[in-house]
Design a protein around this motif. Sequence first.
Motif, PDB file in Angstrom:
ATOM      1  N   ALA A   1      11.940   3.685  -9.076  1.00 10.34           N
ATOM      2  CA  ALA A   1      11.350   2.595  -8.293  1.00 10.34           C
ATOM      3  C   ALA A   1      11.300   2.945  -6.813  1.00 10.34           C
ATOM      4  O   ALA A   1      10.289   2.724  -6.132  1.00 10.34           O
ATOM      5  CB  ALA A   1      12.142   1.310  -8.513  1.00 10.34           C
ATOM      6  N   ARG A   2      12.394   3.510  -6.291  1.00 11.99           N
ATOM      7  CA  ARG A   2      12.431   3.879  -4.874  1.00 11.99           C
ATOM      8  C   ARG A   2      11.425   4.987  -4.579  1.00 11.99           C
ATOM      9  O   ARG A   2      10.765   4.980  -3.538  1.00 11.99           O
ATOM     10  CB  ARG A   2      13.843   4.302  -4.485  1.00 11.99           C
ATOM     11  CG  ARG A   2      14.843   3.148  -4.514  1.00 11.99           C
ATOM     12  CD  ARG A   2      16.254   3.606  -4.240  1.00 11.99           C
ATOM     13  NE  ARG A   2      16.383   4.152  -2.889  1.00 11.99           N
ATOM     14  CZ  ARG A   2      17.528   4.607  -2.385  1.00 11.99           C
ATOM     15  NH1 ARG A   2      18.642   4.544  -3.112  1.00 11.99           N
ATOM     16  NH2 ARG A   2      17.579   5.082  -1.153  1.00 11.99           N
ATOM     17  N   ALA A   3      11.292   5.926  -5.501  1.00 11.86           N
ATOM     18  CA  ALA A   3      10.317   7.007  -5.314  1.00 11.86           C
ATOM     19  C   ALA A   3       8.901   6.452  -5.316  1.00 11.86           C
ATOM     20  O   ALA A   3       8.045   6.876  -4.517  1.00 11.86           O
ATOM     21  CB  ALA A   3      10.483   8.055  -6.409  1.00 11.86           C
TER      22      ALA A   3
ATOM     23  N   ALA B   1       4.066   5.047  -2.302  1.00  9.43           N
ATOM     24  CA  ALA B   1       3.058   4.045  -1.933  1.00  9.43           C
ATOM     25  C   ALA B   1       2.932   3.938  -0.419  1.00  9.43           C
ATOM     26  O   ALA B   1       1.820   3.827   0.119  1.00  9.43           O
ATOM     27  CB  ALA B   1       3.417   2.687  -2.537  1.00  9.43           C
ATOM     28  N   PHE B   2       4.064   3.981   0.284  1.00  7.17           N
ATOM     29  CA  PHE B   2       4.024   3.913   1.741  1.00  7.17           C
ATOM     30  C   PHE B   2       3.424   5.173   2.354  1.00  7.17           C
ATOM     31  O   PHE B   2       2.971   5.140   3.502  1.00  7.17           O
ATOM     32  CB  PHE B   2       5.421   3.645   2.304  1.00  7.17           C
ATOM     33  CG  PHE B   2       5.724   2.184   2.462  1.00  7.17           C
ATOM     34  CD1 PHE B   2       5.465   1.531   3.642  1.00  7.17           C
ATOM     35  CD2 PHE B   2       6.260   1.453   1.405  1.00  7.17           C
ATOM     36  CE1 PHE B   2       5.724   0.169   3.790  1.00  7.17           C
ATOM     37  CE2 PHE B   2       6.526   0.095   1.531  1.00  7.17           C
ATOM     38  CZ  PHE B   2       6.257  -0.543   2.728  1.00  7.17           C
ATOM     39  N   ALA B   3       3.424   6.252   1.604  1.00 10.32           N
ATOM     40  CA  ALA B   3       2.824   7.496   2.101  1.00 10.32           C
ATOM     41  C   ALA B   3       1.319   7.543   1.850  1.00 10.32           C
ATOM     42  O   ALA B   3       0.629   8.397   2.411  1.00 10.32           O
ATOM     43  CB  ALA B   3       3.497   8.696   1.436  1.00 10.32           C
ATOM     44  N   CYS B   4       0.804   6.637   1.017  1.00  6.82           N
ATOM     45  CA  CYS B   4      -0.631   6.616   0.717  1.00  6.82           C
ATOM     46  C   CYS B   4      -1.433   6.181   1.934  1.00  6.82           C
ATOM     47  O   CYS B   4      -1.033   5.250   2.644  1.00  6.82           O
ATOM     48  CB  CYS B   4      -0.926   5.658  -0.438  1.00  6.82           C
ATOM     49  SG  CYS B   4      -0.389   6.241  -2.050  1.00  6.82           S
TER      50      CYS B   4
ATOM     51  N   ASP C   1       4.819  -2.858 -11.675  1.00 10.53           N
ATOM     52  CA  ASP C   1       3.595  -3.460 -12.207  1.00 10.53           C
ATOM     53  C   ASP C   1       2.365  -2.665 -11.788  1.00 10.53           C
ATOM     54  O   ASP C   1       1.330  -2.707 -12.455  1.00 10.53           O
ATOM     55  CB  ASP C   1       3.463  -4.907 -11.729  1.00 10.53           C
ATOM     56  CG  ASP C   1       4.488  -5.819 -12.388  1.00 10.53           C
ATOM     57  OD1 ASP C   1       4.483  -5.900 -13.625  1.00 10.53           O
ATOM     58  OD2 ASP C   1       5.292  -6.426 -11.670  1.00 10.53           O
ATOM     59  N   ILE C   2       2.456  -1.957 -10.658  1.00 10.41           N
ATOM     60  CA  ILE C   2       1.398  -1.050 -10.214  1.00 10.41           C
ATOM     61  C   ILE C   2       2.049   0.232  -9.711  1.00 10.41           C
ATOM     62  O   ILE C   2       3.241   0.259  -9.402  1.00 10.41           O
ATOM     63  CB  ILE C   2       0.522  -1.652  -9.092  1.00 10.41           C
ATOM     64  CG1 ILE C   2       1.371  -2.031  -7.867  1.00 10.41           C
ATOM     65  CG2 ILE C   2      -0.251  -2.851  -9.598  1.00 10.41           C
ATOM     66  CD1 ILE C   2       0.557  -2.520  -6.681  1.00 10.41           C
ATOM     67  N   GLY C   3       1.242   1.288  -9.646  1.00 11.44           N
ATOM     68  CA  GLY C   3       1.742   2.560  -9.152  1.00 11.44           C
ATOM     69  C   GLY C   3       1.403   2.761  -7.690  1.00 11.44           C
ATOM     70  O   GLY C   3       0.838   1.885  -7.025  1.00 11.44           O
TER      71      GLY C   3
END
Length: 402
Positions: free
Chosen positions: A154-156, A161-164, A345-347
Motif C-alpha cells: 500500500a505504501r509503495a 502515485a505521488f510520483a506520477c 481500489d485504484i492503482g
Amino acid sequence: MLNALAPDKLPTAPLISLTWTDHVTGSRGHLVVDRLVRGVASGGVRMREGCTLEEVAGLARGMTMKEALHYDPKARYVPLGGAKGGIDCDPRHPDAYGVLVRYLRAMRPYLESCWATGEDLGLTQDTVERAAAEAGLTSTVQAVYPLLDDEEAARARLTDAFACEVDGIGLDELAGGCGVAEAVLSALDDARMPYEGTRVALQGLGTMGGATARFLSQAGLTVVAVADVRGTIVNPAGLDVEALLGSRDSFGTVDRAVLREGDREMPGDAWLAVDTDVLVPAALSYVIDCTNQHRVTARWIVEAANMPVLPAAESLLTTRGIAVMPDVVVNSATNAWWWWTLFGDIGADPDEAFAHIRGSMRDLIARVLARAEADGTAPRAAAHALVADLVPEITERFGTYR
C-alpha cells in the motif's frame, strides 16, 4: 454556525479539540478530531493568518461528512472519521516553516495514533511531508497503516502515485481539481446546458483552483476570470489558462507579464460580480457573506474551497435562484483519491485515477441532486440527508469511538 455542521445523527461536540501555542513565535495552532472510525480520522492541516479553532472545527465536521459520502461497502477503502489541523500564521512569513515543524512535533502523538493528514490551504504536500520528517514522523498518514491488509504494498502504491505526472504536473495536484470539474460538468449535464459557451470564474489558482481551471478549459468551458492575492484577471472572451498556470508561483500568484491584449486587471473582489455562469471559490473560507452575496450573478456556485459561503448568504442566494453545490461534495475527491490508492481500489495510474474520480463524482452528484429534488431542498441539505442515512450504517459495521 458553520456550513459544515452536522446532520442530527452526528454528535454536536467533537471528540478532541485543542489549541497549541508555539513557544518560539507565539503562533497558535489547532487540532479538532470530530469523529473516529476504527480509531482513525482524516483531514489536512492548513496555514493561514487568522485561522481559528471554530474554523478548524467546522472543517473537521466537513471531513466526517466527506468520508461518509464516499462510503461503499463493496470497496477496500475503509471510511475514516473526520479531523482537521490549522495554524494561525501567514505561510509566506519567514518563520512559517519552523512553526509548522514545531506544530507537527507537538501533534506527533495524534499523528502516530489517530490522525492522518496532508496539505490544505497555504501548504503543499511536499512542505507538509518535509516538515513531518523533520518532526520525527514516518509519514503523515501512518495512523492508517494498521488498517491495511498489506502495508508495504500500500505504501509503495501511494508513493508511486505521488510520483506520477501528467504533462509535468503531479497526479496528487490534479486529483482534487478533476473532482471539482466533474461536479461542475455533472451540474451542467443535469441542467442540459452545453459546455461550449459556459463561462467560469475562479477565486484562487493554487493546487485546487488551478487543476479545476485546467480540466474545465479542456472540457470546452470558457474561463473568463481568475483571482489571486494580487487581484482579479478578467477577459470576457476567455483567458489563456495554460499560460496563467505556467506562470504561477508556489502560492498560486500569477505573473502579470504573461497577460495578453484583452486581459484586464481588476480589484481582488471583482471575481464575485463577473458576468459568468459558474462561480468557483477555490481558496479562502467565508468569502461570500450577506454583505456581498447580492453581487453574484452566476447560476451556480461550486465550492472548491472549504466553507466559502456563509449559511445566511446561502439562504439569500437560494432565494435568488442561485444553486450552491456544497464543499463536502464538490472537493471530496481530494481526500478520497488518497484512500482509494492506499487501500487498493485504484492503482498508481493517472488514467485509472481520473476515471475512478469522474465515475464516483458523477454518482455522488446524481444522488445529491436527486435527493434535493425528492425532498424539495437545496443541494447542501440533500448532502446532509445522505450523510444522516450513511453514518448509522458505517457505525453499525465499524463501531464508534466516542
